[in-house]
Design a protein around this motif. Structure first.
Motif, PDB file in Angstrom:
ATOM      1  N   ILE A   3       0.808  -1.305   0.014  1.00  0.00           N
ATOM      2  CA  ILE A   3       0.135   0.060   0.025  1.00  0.00           C
ATOM      3  C   ILE A   3       0.798   1.345   0.072  1.00  0.00           C
ATOM      4  N   MET A   4       2.132   1.004  -0.123  1.00  0.00           N
ATOM      5  CA  MET A   4       2.897   2.229  -0.151  1.00  0.00           C
ATOM      6  C   MET A   4       3.097   3.132  -1.433  1.00  0.00           C
ATOM      7  N   PRO A   5       3.077   4.522  -1.497  1.00  0.00           N
ATOM      8  CA  PRO A   5       3.232   5.129  -2.527  1.00  0.00           C
ATOM      9  C   PRO A   5       4.262   4.853  -3.318  1.00  0.00           C
ATOM     10  N   GLU A   6       4.427   5.174  -4.770  1.00  0.00           N
ATOM     11  CA  GLU A   6       5.596   4.498  -5.357  1.00  0.00           C
ATOM     12  C   GLU A   6       6.749   5.279  -4.916  1.00  0.00           C
ATOM     13  N   ASP A   7       6.835   6.512  -4.215  1.00  0.00           N
ATOM     14  CA  ASP A   7       8.021   7.122  -3.919  1.00  0.00           C
ATOM     15  C   ASP A   7       8.279   7.163  -2.441  1.00  0.00           C
ATOM     16  N   THR A   8       7.904   6.043  -2.066  1.00  0.00           N
ATOM     17  CA  THR A   8       8.063   6.013  -0.473  1.00  0.00           C
ATOM     18  C   THR A   8       9.558   5.767  -0.106  1.00  0.00           C
ATOM     19  N   VAL A   9      10.005   6.809   0.875  1.00  0.00           N
ATOM     20  CA  VAL A   9      11.463   6.580   1.447  1.00  0.00           C
ATOM     21  C   VAL A   9      11.256   6.590   3.183  1.00  0.00           C
ATOM     22  N   LEU A  10      12.542   6.079   3.477  1.00  0.00           N
ATOM     23  CA  LEU A  10      12.621   6.083   5.231  1.00  0.00           C
ATOM     24  C   LEU A  10      13.571   7.073   5.382  1.00  0.00           C
ATOM     25  N   TYR A  11      13.419   7.788   6.208  1.00  0.00           N
ATOM     26  CA  TYR A  11      14.319   8.471   7.179  1.00  0.00           C
ATOM     27  C   TYR A  11      14.521   7.834   8.393  1.00  0.00           C
ATOM     28  N   THR A  12      15.514   7.419   8.920  1.00  0.00           N
ATOM     29  CA  THR A  12      16.024   6.881  10.153  1.00  0.00           C
ATOM     30  C   THR A  12      17.310   7.560  10.709  1.00  0.00           C
ATOM     31  N   THR A  13      17.275   7.926  12.340  1.00  0.00           N
ATOM     32  CA  THR A  13      18.597   8.569  12.649  1.00  0.00           C
ATOM     33  C   THR A  13      19.651   7.522  12.757  1.00  0.00           C
ATOM     34  N   MET A  14      19.194   6.269  12.668  1.00  0.00           N
ATOM     35  CA  MET A  14      20.512   5.306  12.762  1.00  0.00           C
ATOM     36  C   MET A  14      20.212   4.041  11.540  1.00  0.00           C
ATOM     37  N   GLU A  15      21.058   3.892  11.155  1.00  0.00           N
ATOM     38  CA  GLU A  15      20.864   2.809   9.880  1.00  0.00           C
ATOM     39  C   GLU A  15      20.320   1.587  10.354  1.00  0.00           C
ATOM     40  N   PRO A  16      19.389   1.140   9.469  1.00  0.00           N
ATOM     41  CA  PRO A  16      18.633  -0.070   9.956  1.00  0.00           C
ATOM     42  C   PRO A  16      19.396  -1.097  10.660  1.00  0.00           C
ATOM     43  N   CYS A  17      18.952  -1.813  11.652  1.00  0.00           N
ATOM     44  CA  CYS A  17      19.750  -2.940  12.106  1.00  0.00           C
ATOM     45  C   CYS A  17      19.785  -4.054  11.287  1.00  0.00           C
ATOM     46  N   ASP A  18      20.784  -4.925  11.354  1.00  0.00           N
ATOM     47  CA  ASP A  18      20.968  -6.134  10.546  1.00  0.00           C
ATOM     48  C   ASP A  18      21.258  -7.374  11.353  1.00  0.00           C
ATOM     49  N   PHE A  19      21.167  -7.279  12.879  1.00  0.00           N
ATOM     50  CA  PHE A  19      21.284  -8.087  13.698  1.00  0.00           C
ATOM     51  C   PHE A  19      20.784  -7.662  14.953  1.00  0.00           C
ATOM     52  N   ARG A  20      20.017  -8.409  15.795  1.00  0.00           N
ATOM     53  CA  ARG A  20      19.357  -7.862  17.119  1.00  0.00           C
ATOM     54  C   ARG A  20      19.776  -8.865  18.397  1.00  0.00           C
ATOM     55  N   LEU A  21      20.337  -8.534  19.196  1.00  0.00           N
ATOM     56  CA  LEU A  21      20.662  -9.238  20.131  1.00  0.00           C
ATOM     57  C   LEU A  21      19.475 -10.175  20.848  1.00  0.00           C
ATOM     58  N   SER A  22      18.325  -9.503  20.493  1.00  0.00           N
ATOM     59  CA  SER A  22      17.134 -10.015  21.118  1.00  0.00           C
ATOM     60  C   SER A  22      16.736 -11.105  20.170  1.00  0.00           C
ATOM     61  N   GLY A  23      16.985 -11.357  19.041  1.00  0.00           N
ATOM     62  CA  GLY A  23      16.809 -12.100  18.226  1.00  0.00           C
ATOM     63  C   GLY A  23      15.460 -11.720  17.369  1.00  0.00           C
ATOM     64  N   ASN A  24      14.912 -10.717  17.573  1.00  0.00           N
ATOM     65  CA  ASN A  24      13.882 -10.186  16.741  1.00  0.00           C
ATOM     66  C   ASN A  24      14.327 -10.108  15.401  1.00  0.00           C
ATOM     67  N   LEU A  25      13.288  -9.851  14.411  1.00  0.00           N
ATOM     68  CA  LEU A  25      13.643  -9.669  12.816  1.00  0.00           C
ATOM     69  C   LEU A  25      14.197  -8.313  12.641  1.00  0.00           C
ATOM     70  N   PRO A  26      15.526  -8.243  12.221  1.00  0.00           N
ATOM     71  CA  PRO A  26      16.306  -6.866  11.921  1.00  0.00           C
ATOM     72  C   PRO A  26      15.346  -6.248  11.077  1.00  0.00           C
ATOM     73  N   CYS A  27      15.593  -4.727  11.132  1.00  0.00           N
ATOM     74  CA  CYS A  27      14.804  -3.943  10.354  1.00  0.00           C
ATOM     75  C   CYS A  27      15.185  -4.053   8.838  1.00  0.00           C
ATOM     76  N   THR A  28      16.376  -4.240   8.634  1.00  0.00           N
ATOM     77  CA  THR A  28      16.924  -4.159   7.170  1.00  0.00           C
ATOM     78  C   THR A  28      15.971  -5.348   6.482  1.00  0.00           C
ATOM     79  N   GLU A  29      15.901  -6.418   7.024  1.00  0.00           N
ATOM     80  CA  GLU A  29      14.690  -7.492   6.533  1.00  0.00           C
ATOM     81  C   GLU A  29      13.476  -6.776   6.516  1.00  0.00           C
ATOM     82  N   ARG A  30      13.051  -6.125   7.398  1.00  0.00           N
ATOM     83  CA  ARG A  30      11.599  -5.550   7.310  1.00  0.00           C
ATOM     84  C   ARG A  30      11.499  -4.562   6.131  1.00  0.00           C
ATOM     85  N   VAL A  31      12.665  -3.904   6.104  1.00  0.00           N
ATOM     86  CA  VAL A  31      12.668  -2.903   4.845  1.00  0.00           C
ATOM     87  C   VAL A  31      12.755  -3.483   3.716  1.00  0.00           C
ATOM     88  N   LEU A  32      13.474  -4.928   3.605  1.00  0.00           N
ATOM     89  CA  LEU A  32      13.518  -5.611   2.138  1.00  0.00           C
ATOM     90  C   LEU A  32      12.111  -6.258   2.002  1.00  0.00           C
TER      91      LEU A  32
END
Ligand SMILES: Nc1nc(=O)c(N)c(NC[C@H](O)[C@H](O)[C@H](O)COP(=O)(O)O)[nH]1
Ligand SMILES: [Zn+2]
Length: 176
Positions: free
Chosen positions: A78-107
């Motif tokens: 449902i995202m418009p074609e030009d959707t972009v994300l601003y985040t103060t810190m780069e999306p995580c790639d691994f989380r100590l908690s084991g939760n799904l990293p945000c890099t995966e969520r963005v992909l």
């Protein structure tokens, strides 16, 4: 008048300031933006905003999904074609908690089970992730390999890191 990259990163930093400081993560803020839409800001988010051990980017996606009555993993559709994300810190790639990293969520916004969507086109970051919890964050390369541009918006690094590490104990030598 359209907002500049720095304006949007400042908005993300304003969100980060709302995050309750913790020693085991960073206080991060994020904004999902569709620059050409009448209402460009699709969602905001900050670390721990939604229940559970949630990340800022995760909260943006979750809130947008909820506002459209769909599940997070399908929010790309449902995202418009030009959707972009601003985040103060780069999306995580691994989380100590084991939760799904945000890099995966963005992909995941780029394609789901049956069809590919445009999803998030670009990710603007204020800082790279400090190597405090998980060593080097290799998520940027994964995003670029999937055709997502990762752009560093310069100028707010010191402020972003001060907010991000608010919950971290001050080491003796830092107290001068
Ligand atoms: N981009 C980003 N947005 C966030 O909202 C957040 N908290 C982090 N933080 C990255 C850090 O690597 C993880 O916070 C630790 O690895 C602990 O993992 P959990 O957060 O407990 O899953 N990074
Ligand atoms: Zn994350």
């Amino acid at each position: 008048t359209s907002l500049s990259h720095l304006d949007y990163m400042r908005l993300a930093l304003d969100e980060a300031r709302k995050s309750p400081p913790k020693p085991t993560n960073f206080c991060v803020g994020a904004v999902l933006v569709s620059p050409s839409s009448p209402e460009p800001i699709l969602a905001t988010g900050y670390t721990l905003e939604l229940p559970g051990n949630t990340h800022a980017e995760q909260c943006c996606l979750g809130k947008l999904a909820r506002s459209m009555n769909i599940s997070e993993e399908h929010v790309g559709s449902i995202m418009p074609e030009d959707t972009v994300l601003y985040t103060t810190m780069e999306p995580c790639d691994f989380r100590l908690s084991g939760n799904l990293p945000c890099t995966e969520r963005v992909l995941l916004t780029r394609s789901s089970l049956h069809t590919a969507h445009k999803g998030i086109q670009k990710v603007y970051i204020g800082v790279k992730e400090p190597e405090k919890f998980v060593g080097e964050n290799k998520g940027r390369r994964k995003l670029e390999d999937a055709g997502i541009q990762v752009i560093h918006v310069q100028g707010l690094e010191d402020e972003i890191l001060k907010v991000a590490t608010a919950g971290h104990e001050i080491k003796q030598e830092d107290q001068q």
